[in-house]
Motif scaffolding. Structure first.
Motif, short mmCIF file in Angstrom:
data_model
loop_
_atom_site.label_atom_id
_atom_site.label_comp_id
_atom_site.label_asym_id
_atom_site.label_seq_id
_atom_site.Cartn_x
_atom_site.Cartn_y
_atom_site.Cartn_z
N SER A 78 0.83 -1.20 0.00
CA SER A 78 0.00 0.00 0.00
C SER A 78 0.87 1.26 0.00
O SER A 78 0.47 2.29 -0.53
CB SER A 78 -1.00 -0.03 1.17
OG SER A 78 -0.52 0.66 2.26
N GLN A 79 2.09 1.14 0.55
CA GLN A 79 3.03 2.26 0.44
C GLN A 79 3.35 2.56 -1.03
O GLN A 79 3.36 3.71 -1.45
CB GLN A 79 4.35 1.93 1.18
CG GLN A 79 4.26 2.02 2.70
CD GLN A 79 3.86 3.40 3.17
OE1 GLN A 79 4.22 4.39 2.56
NE2 GLN A 79 3.08 3.45 4.25
N HIS A 81 1.49 1.77 -3.56
CA HIS A 81 0.28 2.29 -4.20
C HIS A 81 0.17 3.78 -4.00
O HIS A 81 -0.24 4.52 -4.87
CB HIS A 81 -0.97 1.59 -3.65
CG HIS A 81 -1.17 0.23 -4.23
ND1 HIS A 81 -1.85 -0.76 -3.57
CD2 HIS A 81 -0.78 -0.31 -5.40
CE1 HIS A 81 -1.86 -1.85 -4.30
NE2 HIS A 81 -1.22 -1.59 -5.43
N LYS A 82 0.55 4.21 -2.80
CA LYS A 82 0.46 5.62 -2.49
C LYS A 82 1.43 6.43 -3.34
O LYS A 82 1.10 7.49 -3.83
CB LYS A 82 0.82 5.85 -1.01
CG LYS A 82 -0.32 5.70 -0.06
CD LYS A 82 0.11 6.17 1.31
CE LYS A 82 -0.34 5.20 2.37
NZ LYS A 82 0.17 5.55 3.69
N MET A 106 -8.63 12.38 -2.82
CA MET A 106 -8.56 11.20 -1.94
C MET A 106 -7.15 10.60 -1.79
O MET A 106 -6.72 10.36 -0.66
CB MET A 106 -9.55 10.15 -2.41
CG MET A 106 -9.75 9.04 -1.41
SD MET A 106 -11.04 7.94 -1.94
CE MET A 106 -10.25 7.22 -3.34
N LEU A 109 -5.08 12.35 0.71
CA LEU A 109 -5.46 12.15 2.11
C LEU A 109 -4.69 10.96 2.68
O LEU A 109 -4.20 10.99 3.79
CB LEU A 109 -6.96 11.89 2.23
CG LEU A 109 -7.85 13.09 1.92
CD1 LEU A 109 -9.31 12.66 1.88
CD2 LEU A 109 -7.66 14.17 2.97
N TYR A 110 -4.60 9.90 1.86
CA TYR A 110 -3.91 8.72 2.35
C TYR A 110 -2.40 8.94 2.43
O TYR A 110 -1.71 8.22 3.12
CB TYR A 110 -4.23 7.52 1.47
CG TYR A 110 -5.66 7.07 1.64
CD1 TYR A 110 -6.12 6.71 2.90
CD2 TYR A 110 -6.54 7.02 0.57
CE1 TYR A 110 -7.43 6.32 3.08
CE2 TYR A 110 -7.84 6.64 0.74
CZ TYR A 110 -8.29 6.29 2.00
OH TYR A 110 -9.59 5.90 2.19
N LYS A 112 -1.24 11.68 3.54
CA LYS A 112 -1.11 12.63 4.64
C LYS A 112 -0.51 13.96 4.18
O LYS A 112 0.34 14.55 4.85
CB LYS A 112 -0.28 12.05 5.79
CG LYS A 112 -0.89 10.79 6.38
CD LYS A 112 -0.56 10.65 7.84
CE LYS A 112 -1.41 9.61 8.52
NZ LYS A 112 -1.28 8.25 7.98
N MET B 1 -9.04 14.37 7.57
CA MET B 1 -9.42 12.98 7.30
C MET B 1 -10.77 12.64 7.92
O MET B 1 -11.65 12.10 7.28
CB MET B 1 -8.34 12.06 7.88
CG MET B 1 -8.25 10.73 7.19
SD MET B 1 -7.77 10.89 5.46
CE MET B 1 -7.17 9.28 5.12
N MET B 333 -5.80 3.17 -4.16
CA MET B 333 -5.30 4.52 -4.00
C MET B 333 -4.26 4.62 -2.89
O MET B 333 -3.77 5.69 -2.57
CB MET B 333 -6.45 5.48 -3.65
CG MET B 333 -7.47 5.66 -4.72
SD MET B 333 -6.73 6.41 -6.15
CE MET B 333 -7.62 5.61 -7.42
N GLY B 334 -4.03 3.50 -2.23
CA GLY B 334 -2.99 3.51 -1.21
C GLY B 334 -3.52 3.57 0.21
O GLY B 334 -2.78 3.84 1.14
#
Lengths: 228, 808
Positions: A78-79, A81-82, A106, A109-110, A112, B1, B333-334
């Motif tokens: 997921s890192q 993916h970000k 979006m 947001l993930y 940060k 968030m 999207m992570g």
């Protein structure tokens, strides 16, 4: 950038093993714009999913920037993916409950990203894609082409190194498709983003610089496209 | 968030309106229920917690052992209070409260006349043990002098309005008494209740210390840090020291002989704050609560909330297919899993919050109704109590997280590949869980329904139980002491055409019975009975059967005769009871021992003169003509369909013989029903909550059925095209839920059988647990479930298959 070695993907059914991908060896350099082509059931989407860490191969090795993907944890994936990979889907897959602006925002947001910075980034990309006027609309209020534009903007906002697109123009009519493809080409040339797309159309493939042909889970031929 | 989470929660809820409404409805009813139960439990557990030295204050109570049974009393002999404080060093002080709430007093001030039930007396140190607040007057000296009284605030207002009550004279049962103080009303949440408190120096019978007959509520304040067990261990020695001589004097046998025959006094101390919930003795000041009901309601509250939470879990997991796309996308999207979990928890908390707002509205509407049922005056106190809002916020977070936890973990575990493939099917694991939860919900509902049915059966049973007397059509008058000529009054009543029989007695069934002790001449065995005195017409009026000998009669002087009930005869082993001589010994007012021989002239059928919680105990019935006899109550049997007319006629006669006295009457059957008030209240509350539980369960089922029908739209379309009938489709869709209700039934029956058996053990006379009760609860639950599901099934079955297949 990407190195696939002896990748197999198969389904086991009773005494029969059905291969979806068989012995795939593939290297992609940074800055390439590749199109995967082939008939239905050739394994194009599966290959793309494996490239995007969405699916795992049954055997073989996958190195992404020399990192062995087959050993990555969920969290590490997921890192990536970000920060490294952006997706564009045939069915756009925008979130229905979010506006254009919020959909694009979006991924940030993930990651940060701070509020003010986020605002700037979203504003910039809205401007670049010429959809500022649409920013408060919901996906169902947009045409297919506009939705896909938002989908691409969303994929791009994180400045990914790699964009994976599964038939990005499959649901679009030709004018819209051309617009998206020109956008891809521009990104590839001007910003050096690596793009891999799955497509049925020779015309769409012609925007790229490499075509990877597949049939029955195997790579048929694999050559740089010399369009220009 | 968080803003983003809230935003998407809000929009997603707005989009799925039906789903949101079902969830919010279920949760808000659940929350409302749970909060009301919390208020109820909070009130029940708050009794007598407001005294300054409350931790050291105990009430001394008695377990009185008789050769054949045991009785438990809240009142104890008046003599102990003083000697305990002297003899046991750990007892700092001790005080007495005396009064019987089932005897009324007539209080007059100027031209105002009231009937009062809570006129009590207390020792002068009462307020130094139990520090009730004073409005006027001095608590330390207020109870020192005879013929003085302290009023509670509301009593003072009732009598004097805005005048200053202190120094005024009122008349209690004809005796002038001066008001010397006004105290705050005794809080509702105290086991103590009185409106008038006069000095115990008024009570002549306390002058001669008595250690064996029960009269006083006795409160001890122990030295700080004292363990009550230590004090309890020292009590038997004090009892022996003081009571044994009185027993020997009265009965002529030694204390050890008396004990050897199976008699005994076990005194224990009850912490004052426990009395309301644990104490259910004879002669309590007012009916107490029951810790069992507190536990029952806590469990019901928890279960109802659980049911509502389960709805949430069920619907959320059932709908997970629709959320899968969003989840997969976010992962691509992570988004990390924790973000998704947080997002779904925010969503469930948000729903809970909305439900709470609605729930508070429900509470405001339902609370008066609930208060009426439970006989309480609860309020939510949103603003008045600073703890309410934090507590509510805590509830929202707790319920929100609890309900959202499983769906959050489940949905966030979905793999993004499913989305990209563009198809997602809810897996069988989720289905098992959902089915399990539905079974749980329906089991709880069935347990509650069958519980309610059993409580109602038992109440019915009690109301229809043959008591040994006929409680129907009996009007009871009280306070015969104010009637001028009792005999002529009785004759005048008998002249009323509707009246068939009139009697007088010292007490009525369910009321206060005094104690008697008998010995056979020259023998040491003691028979202790409860007693009342009646006139010559009592057995006829009450319709009670004399099984041997005769009743009291106008033709005889019955002053030295006694009638026993069958249990007394059996307990005392009288082979030929008629004609047997029994001796009683009692001190008179001056403390001289009087020995009287009574002759048994009759044996009466064992009628239930006490509550049906206990078996019939030995009873001795004296004549009103005897030395111990007195007439307080007048049961009047009438035969009439026009009760109003009968009452009017009786009132007319009353006014002739007791001019100016208020006419107060009651009906025997409703007086008796009042003994089971706490059971009746619990029964009603149980019914209330089981209805709610089944509503909540059905709301959830409705949602689930709607979802399943939606999921199977295509299947139904195909089946119809292939020739399935509407009925066939309805059966197909209902079959699965019927199976679940069936499984719930199998789970629920043993649990509720066990629970209700336990509850019935409270009663000496029990209705039988019938198979039908359980079957009925099962059928009821199944009926409601099918009705709920069929709405969806019929809708799905009637849909034109063209519409459902078009999209493919």
């Amino acid at each position: 950038m990407i190195k696939l070695t002896n990748i197999d993907k198969y389904l086991d059914k009773k005494f029969q093993r059905t291969y979806i991908l068989k012995d795939i060896n593939l290297e992609l350099e940074q800055g390439e714009f590749a199109s995967i082509m082939g008939p239905s059931g050739a394994g194009k989407s599966t290959l793309l999913n494996i490239l995007g860490f969405l699916d795992d191969a049954n055997s073989g090795e996958y190195h992404f920037f020399d990192e062995p993907v087959h050993n990555l944890s969920e969290k590490q994936k997921s890192q990536y993916h970000k920060s490294h990979i952006g997706f564009v889907f045939q069915a756009y897959h925008l979130i229905d409950e979010l506006t254009v602006y919020e959909n694009i925002e979006m991924p940030l947001l993930y990651r940060k990203v701070k509020g003010s910075e986020r605002k700037g980034m979203v504003a910039e990309i809205l401007d670049r894609f010429n959809i500022v006027a649409k920013k408060d609309l919901f996906p169902h209020q947009l045409s297919g082409g506009q939705q896909q534009l938002v989908g691409v903007a969303r994929a791009l906002i994180g400045s990914p190194k790699l964009i994976l697109a599964d038939e990005p123009t499959g649901n679009l009519h030709s004018d819209q498709a051309t617009e998206i493809m020109e956008l891809f080409q521009k990104l590839n040339k001007e910003e050096g983003v690596t793009i891999v797309q799955v497509t049925h159309s020779e015309k769409m493939a012609s925007y790229g610089n490499r075509i990877i042909k597949m049939k029955d889970g195997m790579l048929l031929e694999n050559f740089p496209h010399m369009a220009d | 968030m968080l803003k983003n989470y809230l935003k998407i929660a809000f929009r997603s809820l707005r989009k799925n309106k039906a789903y949101t409404i079902i969830n919010v409805l279920g949760l808000s009813f659940g929350l409302a229920c749970c909060i009301m139960i919390t208020l109820y439990v909070q009130e029940e557990t708050s009794y007598d917690t407001f005294y300054e030295n409350g931790d050291n204050i105990y009430r001394m109570v008695l377990e009185r052992k008789y050769p054949n049974h045991v009785s438990y009393y809240a009142i104890i002999p008046g003599g102990f209070s003083e000697v305990l404080a002297e003899e046991i060093s750990e007892v700092k002080q001790s005080t007495r409260l005396i009064g019987f709430s089932n005897f009324s007093a007539i209080v007059k001030y100027e031209d105002k006349v009231f009937e009062e039930y809570y006129t009590f007396s207390a020792d002068s140190n009462f307020f130094s043990v139990l520090d009730f607040d004073f409005v006027q007057g001095d608590p330390s000296s207020a109870l020192k002098n005879p013929n003085t009284v302290i009023l509670t605030q509301s009593t003072a207002t009732k009598y004097f309005g805005n005048e200053n009550p202190v120094g005024k004279n009122i008349e209690v049962n004809g005796n002038p008494i001066e008001v010397v103080g006004v105290m705050e009303d005794i809080p509702e949440n105290s086991h103590i209740k009185f409106d008038f408190l006069s000095s115990s120096t008024n009570l002549g019978f306390l002058n001669n210390p008595n250690y064996i007959s029960f009269s006083s509520y006795t409160y001890l304040e122990l030295e700080p840090g004292t363990n009550k067990d230590e004090v309890e261990a020292k009590i038997p020695a004090v009892v022996e020291k003081y009571a044994s001589s009185q027993i020997e004097q009265n009965l002529g046998i030694s204390y050890s002989e008396y004990q050897a025959a199976g008699n005994g006094y076990v005194y224990t101390l009850q912490p004052i704050s426990d009395i309301h919930l644990i104490s259910n003795l004879e002669s309590e000041i007012k009916p107490n609560g029951n810790i069992m009901y507190v536990y029952i309601f806590i469990s019901i509250g928890a279960f109802i909330l659980l049911l509502a939470g389960i709805n949430f879990v069920n619907l959320a997991t059932a709908k997970s297919a629709e959320r899968a796309q969003e989840v997969g996308l976010r992962k691509v999207m992570g988004s990390e899993r924790k973000h998704l979990i947080l997002q779904f928890l925010t969503e469930s908390t948000f729903i809970t919050f909305v439900s709470l707002i609605l729930g508070i509205a429900v509470i405001q509407l339902a609370l008066p109704f609930f208060n009426n049922l439970a006989g309480k005056s609860l309020e939510l106190g949103l603003l008045s109590n600073t703890l309410t809002i934090p507590a509510l916020i805590f509830i929202v977070l707790f319920v929100g997280v609890l309900a959202g936890l499983y769906p959050a973990f489940y949905i966030s575990s979905l793999q993004p590949i499913e989305v990209v493939k563009g198809k997602f099917k809810s897996n069988s694991k989720g289905k098992w869980l959902r089915n399990g939860l539905v079974v749980f919900q329906f089991s709880i509902s069935m347990i509650l329904i069958s519980g309610t049915l059993v409580v109602y059966n038992q109440m019915e049973f009690i109301q229809n139980k043959k008591l040994g007397f006929n409680k129907e059509n009996v009007l009871v008058l009280e306070r015969l002491n104010v009637v001028n000529e009792l005999d002529s009054f009785r004759n005048a009543l008998m002249n009323i055409t509707q009246v068939t029989s009139v009697s007088t007695s010292s007490t009525m069934p369910g009321g206060y019975f005094f104690g008697s002790q008998f010995q056979k001449p020259g023998e040491s065995d003691v028979l202790t009975t409860k007693s009342l005195s009646v006139d010559d017409y009592y057995f006829e009026t009450m319709d009670t059967k004399i099984t041997e000998g005769r009743a009291f009669s106008e033709d005889f002087n019955d002053s030295l005769n006694v009638i026993l009930n069958e249990t007394a005869v059996k307990t005392f082993g009288l082979e030929n009871p008629i004609g047997a001589t029994l001796t009683t010994t009692n001190p008179d007012q001056n403390g001289n021992i009087l020995s009287i021989d009574y002759t048994v002239i009759g044996v009466v059928d064992d009628f239930n003169f006490e509550s049906l919680r206990t078996n019939v105990t030995p009873l001795a019935i004296y004549s009103n003509e005897s030395q111990v006899g007195f007439a307080t109550f007048m049961p009047i049997r009438f035969e009439s369909s026009n009760i109003q007319q009968t009452v009017a006629n009786i009132e007319e006669t009353w006014e002739l013989y007791a001019p100016g006295e208020p006419f107060l009457y009651s009906f025997l059957d409703s007086d008796l029903d009042r003994m089971y008030k706490s059971e009746a209240v619990s029964g009603t509350l149980l019914a209330f909550f089981s209805i709610l539980a089944i509503i909540i369960a059905c709301v959830g089922l409705f949602g689930l059925a709607a979802y399943m029908a939606f999921q199977r739209t295509k299947e139904i379309g195909v089946r119809k095209v292939l020739g399935a009938s509407v009925a066939g489709i309805i059966i197909l869709l209902s079959k699965e839920f019927t199976k679940l209700v069936g499984v719930s039934f199998i789970v629920a029956v043993p649990v509720s059988w066990y629970l209700m058996n336990n509850w019935l053990d409270n009663f000496a006379y029990q209705t039988e647990l019938s198979v039908w009760t359980f079957l009925l609860s099962g059928i009821l639950a199944l009926g409601v479930a099918l009705l709920t599901v069929s709405w969806q099934s019929v809708k799905a079955a009637l849909t034109n298959p063209v519409n459902s297949l078009k999209s493919e």
